[in-house]
Design a protein around this motif. Sequence first.
Motif, PDB file in Angstrom:
ATOM      1  N   GLU A   1       8.816 -16.738   1.924  1.00 46.89           N
ATOM      2  CA  GLU A   1       7.908 -15.856   1.174  1.00 46.89           C
ATOM      3  C   GLU A   1       8.663 -14.665   0.599  1.00 46.89           C
ATOM      4  OE1 GLU A   1       3.568 -16.518   3.298  1.00 46.89           O
ATOM      5  OE2 GLU A   1       4.944 -15.065   4.196  1.00 46.89           O
TER       6      GLU A   1
ATOM      7  N   GLY B   1       8.287 -11.497  -7.841  1.00 47.89           N
ATOM      8  CA  GLY B   1       7.484 -10.291  -7.651  1.00 47.89           C
ATOM      9  C   GLY B   1       7.951  -9.129  -8.513  1.00 47.89           C
TER      10      GLY B   1
ATOM     11  N   VAL C   1      -0.855  -8.088   0.013  1.00 47.81           N
ATOM     12  CA  VAL C   1      -0.152  -7.542  -1.148  1.00 47.81           C
ATOM     13  C   VAL C   1      -0.941  -7.814  -2.427  1.00 47.81           C
ATOM     14  CG1 VAL C   1       1.932  -7.749  -2.567  1.00 47.81           C
ATOM     15  CG2 VAL C   1       2.125  -7.611  -0.083  1.00 47.81           C
ATOM     16  N   GLU C   2      -1.483  -9.038  -2.540  1.00 51.14           N
ATOM     17  CA  GLU C   2      -2.293  -9.369  -3.720  1.00 51.14           C
ATOM     18  C   GLU C   2      -3.535  -8.489  -3.798  1.00 51.14           C
ATOM     19  OE1 GLU C   2      -3.090 -13.504  -3.319  1.00 51.14           O
ATOM     20  OE2 GLU C   2      -1.100 -14.133  -4.025  1.00 51.14           O
TER      21      GLU C   2
ATOM     22  N   MET D   1       0.895 -12.138   2.139  1.00 52.13           N
ATOM     23  CA  MET D   1       0.791 -12.356   0.694  1.00 52.13           C
ATOM     24  C   MET D   1      -0.596 -11.960   0.189  1.00 52.13           C
ATOM     25  SD  MET D   1       3.111 -13.438  -1.494  1.00 52.13           S
ATOM     26  CE  MET D   1       4.133 -14.771  -0.852  1.00 52.13           C
ATOM     27  N   GLU D   2      -1.613 -12.253   0.987  1.00 49.41           N
ATOM     28  CA  GLU D   2      -2.994 -11.898   0.631  1.00 49.41           C
ATOM     29  C   GLU D   2      -3.164 -10.378   0.604  1.00 49.41           C
ATOM     30  OE1 GLU D   2      -7.261 -12.059   2.878  1.00 49.41           O
ATOM     31  OE2 GLU D   2      -6.071 -13.911   2.957  1.00 49.41           O
TER      32      GLU D   2
ATOM     33  N   TRP E   1       8.915  -7.454   5.371  1.00 48.43           N
ATOM     34  CA  TRP E   1       7.964  -8.562   5.429  1.00 48.43           C
ATOM     35  C   TRP E   1       7.804  -9.002   6.880  1.00 48.43           C
ATOM     36  CZ3 TRP E   1       4.997  -9.585   1.469  1.00 48.43           C
ATOM     37  CH2 TRP E   1       4.248 -10.767   1.433  1.00 48.43           C
TER      38      TRP E   1
ATOM     39  N   ILE F   1       9.015 -13.615  -3.342  1.00 51.57           N
ATOM     40  CA  ILE F   1       8.667 -12.287  -3.856  1.00 51.57           C
ATOM     41  C   ILE F   1       9.862 -11.671  -4.587  1.00 51.57           C
ATOM     42  CG2 ILE F   1       8.243  -9.908  -3.078  1.00 51.57           C
ATOM     43  CD1 ILE F   1       6.186 -11.049  -1.157  1.00 51.57           C
TER      44      ILE F   1
END
Length: 525
Positions: free
Chosen positions: A229, A237, A155-156, A152-153, A171, A233
Amino acid sequence: MADNKIKTEVNKRRTFAIISHPDAGKTTITEQLLLFGGIIREAGTVKAKKSGNFAKSDWMAIEQKRGISVTSSVMQFDYDDKRINILDTPGHEDFSEDTYRTLMAVDSAVMVIDAAKGIEPQTKKLFQICKMRGIPIFTFMNKLDRDSRPPMELVEQLEEVLGIEAYPMNWPIGSGRILKGLYDRYNKRIELFEPAVEKRNFLSLDDDGSIKEANDLESDDIYEDAKGEMDLISEAGNQFDAVKIANGDQTPVFFGSALANFGVQTFLDAYLEMAPAPGEHKTTQGNEITPTSDNFSGFVFKIQANMNPQHRDRIAFVRICSGEFKKGMDVTLDRTGRDIRLSNVTEFMANTRENVKTAVAGDIIGLYDTGNFQIGDTIYTGKEAVTFEKLPQFTPELFMRVSAKNVMKQKSFHKGIKQLVQEGAIQLYTTYTSGQYILGAVGQLQFEVFKFRMQNEYNSDVLMEPMGSKTARWINPEQLDEKMSSSRNILVRDIHDEPLFLFENEFAERWFKGKYPDVKLTAKL
């Protein structure tokens, strides 16, 4: 080749560059892609299509010695009814110029990121060039078989640091020692990670995302976290947008490990579905050249000396932009207006080359060059002149005085300098009065590579005296007075015989402008 056949062939082409920070695994993923193309027998070895000889994709001696890429290499292969042209670029920032020019010759880019480190400075720089061109960018989060940052980090970070929408295609289910596999929402399956198994096993997913067949993975906390997660998303997302991807505004994100050959083929299959075939190219005449045009056209984006040291050859790399290349055809070199016959033309597999009889838009071909070509040259057929847009150039920041260690080997010294300078990574200047050689470069590593290649390829040991950083400023010859030169602003000529000053620092440049207010100085020609 009939028009319909040319159109079919052009639509089969996928031409892309792989960009990354050094050590992100760019060369490793390139070699895995070659494995699927059937021209590699194991990671680290590449064979010619016909000869069966094996070589590394990092083919230059210094690359093999230092374990880094310092020059772009071109590899071509067929896979799944597509003709793929990969341009593996240098990751080291000192060779950015070579990479930037290479990015002008591709239709899309694959950005490889070390999942443990995230986005690094050089990746950011190269991404910005791709973004300026508006080409599609596909992201591969590599080294998943090692402990990685939270997905997640990662992608952010793509969205916050690079400013591009991210759409995860799959993922990770864990990473490092607890890596279980990939949750692949695009193909509705789970790709299981089994380190010792070459052929991957898959579990099918229902429309609601649950595993169809009974499996221990369903009761695994790591899997539950990954699925949670992925569900988040999917709900909150970005939505998949093919138009945004085509414009370089959204990047499909894939996770995997090139070294373990995990997730790479899944990436390649999806990439070939989404990546564009060759498109139009703008000209300085104000029009756009379509790839299926009747007339042939292309531009030189790279020149490489001594790809075969035994023959001391020089190859001009040409991106074909339109029409069909045929062996023995005559083309016009736009810069000079001269006609040149293209009779000895090759296609590439790292350092191995094979003669090519035909090629179409999207292909990269190599022209044996006896000194006719320069980087940025346009070649074309037909009555209407074609000049493609100028390739990026960088003003050097570091400078070295260079001379031959052995005065008896001046001939090989001059030949080596002339040929290596024509590749565009190192700039050559000559002092106005003494005629002494000065080299300019963007980074220190370029000088080391130059020295190594002069010794190994031309048997010429060189003496190099650092001059430190300087500011290069060109001057109109009509305004030049040689008395303007001093120890703080050295007067030199470039390879086009144009005068310029190498200023010691900003203060020296300001002092000069104060003394000669009417003299115009420019940063580059």
